[in-house]
Write a protein that holds these residues in place. Structure first.
Motif, PDB file in Angstrom:
ATOM      1  N   LEU A  11       0.855  -1.187   0.000  1.00 34.08           N
ATOM      2  CA  LEU A  11       0.000   0.000   0.000  1.00 34.08           C
ATOM      3  C   LEU A  11       0.890   1.236   0.000  1.00 34.08           C
ATOM      4  CD1 LEU A  11      -2.754   1.441   0.373  1.00 34.08           C
ATOM      5  CD2 LEU A  11      -2.446   1.122   2.845  1.00 34.08           C
ATOM      6  N   VAL A  12       0.608   2.165  -0.905  1.00 33.70           N
ATOM      7  CA  VAL A  12       1.394   3.386  -1.012  1.00 33.70           C
ATOM      8  C   VAL A  12       0.466   4.535  -1.357  1.00 33.70           C
ATOM      9  CG1 VAL A  12       1.908   2.988  -3.467  1.00 33.70           C
ATOM     10  CG2 VAL A  12       3.475   4.366  -2.075  1.00 33.70           C
ATOM     11  N   GLN A  13       0.829   5.716  -0.942  1.00 33.07           N
ATOM     12  CA  GLN A  13       0.038   6.897  -1.273  1.00 33.07           C
ATOM     13  C   GLN A  13       0.336   7.350  -2.700  1.00 33.07           C
ATOM     14  OE1 GLN A  13       0.889   9.806   1.812  1.00 33.07           O
ATOM     15  NE2 GLN A  13      -0.952   9.198   2.926  1.00 33.07           N
ATOM     16  N   ALA A  14      -0.616   8.016  -3.292  1.00 37.90           N
ATOM     17  CA  ALA A  14      -0.413   8.569  -4.622  1.00 37.90           C
ATOM     18  C   ALA A  14       0.832   9.445  -4.634  1.00 37.90           C
ATOM     19  CB  ALA A  14      -1.632   9.379  -5.050  1.00 37.90           C
ATOM     20  N   GLY A  15       1.615   9.297  -5.695  1.00 35.54           N
ATOM     21  CA  GLY A  15       2.875  10.006  -5.806  1.00 35.54           C
ATOM     22  C   GLY A  15       4.058   9.239  -5.268  1.00 35.54           C
ATOM     23  N   GLY A  16       3.787   8.150  -4.595  1.00 35.35           N
ATOM     24  CA  GLY A  16       4.854   7.346  -4.005  1.00 35.35           C
ATOM     25  C   GLY A  16       5.466   6.381  -4.996  1.00 35.35           C
ATOM     26  N   SER A  17       6.364   5.543  -4.465  1.00 38.27           N
ATOM     27  CA  SER A  17       7.100   4.601  -5.306  1.00 38.27           C
ATOM     28  C   SER A  17       7.106   3.220  -4.681  1.00 38.27           C
ATOM     29  CB  SER A  17       8.556   5.068  -5.472  1.00 38.27           C
ATOM     30  OG  SER A  17       8.629   6.336  -6.090  1.00 38.27           O
ATOM     31  N   LEU A  18       7.228   2.228  -5.545  1.00 31.86           N
ATOM     32  CA  LEU A  18       7.421   0.847  -5.125  1.00 31.86           C
ATOM     33  C   LEU A  18       8.330   0.167  -6.137  1.00 31.86           C
ATOM     34  CD1 LEU A  18       3.833  -0.460  -4.159  1.00 31.86           C
ATOM     35  CD2 LEU A  18       5.764  -0.163  -2.599  1.00 31.86           C
ATOM     36  N   ARG A  19       9.045  -0.841  -5.676  1.00 30.12           N
ATOM     37  CA  ARG A  19       9.819  -1.668  -6.601  1.00 30.12           C
ATOM     38  C   ARG A  19       9.377  -3.119  -6.464  1.00 30.12           C
ATOM     39  NH1 ARG A  19      16.284  -2.962  -7.022  1.00 30.12           N
ATOM     40  NH2 ARG A  19      15.793  -4.238  -5.188  1.00 30.12           N
ATOM     41  N   LEU A  20       8.896  -3.648  -7.551  1.00 33.71           N
ATOM     42  CA  LEU A  20       8.500  -5.048  -7.594  1.00 33.71           C
ATOM     43  C   LEU A  20       9.670  -5.896  -8.072  1.00 33.71           C
ATOM     44  CD1 LEU A  20       4.962  -4.766  -9.238  1.00 33.71           C
ATOM     45  CD2 LEU A  20       5.619  -4.501  -6.845  1.00 33.71           C
ATOM     46  N   SER A  21       9.754  -7.091  -7.523  1.00 36.36           N
ATOM     47  CA  SER A  21      10.801  -8.036  -7.934  1.00 36.36           C
ATOM     48  C   SER A  21      10.157  -9.309  -8.460  1.00 36.36           C
ATOM     49  CB  SER A  21      11.695  -8.382  -6.748  1.00 36.36           C
ATOM     50  OG  SER A  21      12.337  -7.245  -6.224  1.00 36.36           O
ATOM     51  N   CYS A  22      10.835  -9.915  -9.393  1.00 32.76           N
ATOM     52  CA  CYS A  22      10.398 -11.200  -9.936  1.00 32.76           C
ATOM     53  C   CYS A  22      11.619 -12.115  -9.938  1.00 32.76           C
ATOM     54  CB  CYS A  22       9.833 -11.024 -11.340  1.00 32.76           C
ATOM     55  SG  CYS A  22       9.347 -12.572 -12.149  1.00 32.76           S
ATOM     56  N   ALA A  23      11.673 -12.991  -8.967  1.00 31.14           N
ATOM     57  CA  ALA A  23      12.793 -13.922  -8.861  1.00 31.14           C
ATOM     58  C   ALA A  23      12.482 -15.165  -9.682  1.00 31.14           C
ATOM     59  CB  ALA A  23      13.032 -14.288  -7.406  1.00 31.14           C
ATOM     60  N   VAL A  24      13.418 -15.554 -10.501  1.00 27.49           N
ATOM     61  CA  VAL A  24      13.192 -16.641 -11.449  1.00 27.49           C
ATOM     62  C   VAL A  24      14.132 -17.800 -11.181  1.00 27.49           C
ATOM     63  CG1 VAL A  24      13.020 -17.214 -13.882  1.00 27.49           C
ATOM     64  CG2 VAL A  24      12.592 -14.878 -13.139  1.00 27.49           C
ATOM     65  N   SER A  25      13.587 -18.992 -11.167  1.00 30.27           N
ATOM     66  CA  SER A  25      14.430 -20.175 -11.059  1.00 30.27           C
ATOM     67  C   SER A  25      15.047 -20.446 -12.416  1.00 30.27           C
ATOM     68  CB  SER A  25      13.614 -21.382 -10.623  1.00 30.27           C
ATOM     69  OG  SER A  25      12.639 -21.705 -11.589  1.00 30.27           O
ATOM     70  N   GLY A  26      16.334 -20.739 -12.434  1.00 34.79           N
ATOM     71  CA  GLY A  26      17.008 -20.941 -13.701  1.00 34.79           C
ATOM     72  C   GLY A  26      17.615 -19.651 -14.207  1.00 34.79           C
ATOM     73  N   SER A  27      18.540 -19.766 -15.119  1.00 37.76           N
ATOM     74  CA  SER A  27      19.234 -18.596 -15.635  1.00 37.76           C
ATOM     75  C   SER A  27      18.329 -17.772 -16.538  1.00 37.76           C
ATOM     76  CB  SER A  27      20.462 -19.019 -16.440  1.00 37.76           C
ATOM     77  OG  SER A  27      21.021 -17.905 -17.103  1.00 37.76           O
ATOM     78  N   ILE A  28      18.291 -16.468 -16.266  1.00 36.42           N
ATOM     79  CA  ILE A  28      17.442 -15.603 -17.092  1.00 36.42           C
ATOM     80  C   ILE A  28      18.055 -15.358 -18.457  1.00 36.42           C
ATOM     81  CG2 ILE A  28      16.362 -14.543 -15.094  1.00 36.42           C
ATOM     82  CD1 ILE A  28      18.074 -12.092 -15.537  1.00 36.42           C
ATOM     83  N   PHE A  29      19.274 -15.808 -18.659  1.00 38.28           N
ATOM     84  CA  PHE A  29      19.871 -15.687 -19.983  1.00 38.28           C
ATOM     85  C   PHE A  29      19.085 -16.481 -21.015  1.00 38.28           C
ATOM     86  CE2 PHE A  29      23.413 -13.080 -19.635  1.00 38.28           C
ATOM     87  CZ  PHE A  29      24.152 -13.353 -18.500  1.00 38.28           C
ATOM     88  N   SER A  30      18.388 -17.517 -20.569  1.00 41.97           N
ATOM     89  CA  SER A  30      17.669 -18.372 -21.509  1.00 41.97           C
ATOM     90  C   SER A  30      16.325 -17.793 -21.916  1.00 41.97           C
ATOM     91  CB  SER A  30      17.456 -19.754 -20.888  1.00 41.97           C
ATOM     92  OG  SER A  30      16.614 -19.655 -19.757  1.00 41.97           O
TER      93      SER A  30
END
Length: 115
Positions: A11-30
């Motif tokens: 939950l964040v107020q308007a004008g604020g910031s968030l950073r979402l992460s997506c952790a992936v199993s396996g090498s993302i090079f593929s």
């Protein structure tokens, strides 16, 4: 088997910031491509941003200039940095990767922006 786990919503107020992460199993090079999507209550899921193997990025008009997608190859993780958040950004956010033509989705993380 590719598995994705999103985190960073909240939950964040308007004008604020968030950073979402997506952790992936396996090498993302593929991965051929990776995208962030969102689905607001009562609405269809929509594409938000993407990054392809070359590192080129693209954004929906509604988030251009406010959101930034990036990746950390060493951590096998993708990110969505969201700034200047608006109430209309409220949604469940999902990451997706494409590997050899197959789509793999994460479970989603909820983002709520209060006015």
């Amino acid at each position: 088997q590719v598995q994705l786990v999103e985190s960073g919503g909240g939950l964040v107020q308007a004008g604020g910031s968030l950073r979402l992460s997506c952790a992936v199993s396996g090498s993302i090079f593929s991965f051929n491509a990776m995208g962030w999507y969102r689905q607001a209550p009562g609405k269809v899921r929509e594409w938000v941003a993407g990054i392809i193997k070359s590192g080129s990025t693209n954004y929906a008009d509604s988030v251009k200039g406010r959101f930034t997608v990036s990746r950390d190859n060493a951590k096998n993780t993708f990110y969505l940095q969201m700034t200047s958040l608006k109430p209309e950004d409220t949604a469940d956010y999902y990451c997706k990767v494409v590997v050899s033509g197959t789509n793999y989705w994460g479970q989603g993380t909820q983002v709520t922006v209060s006015s």
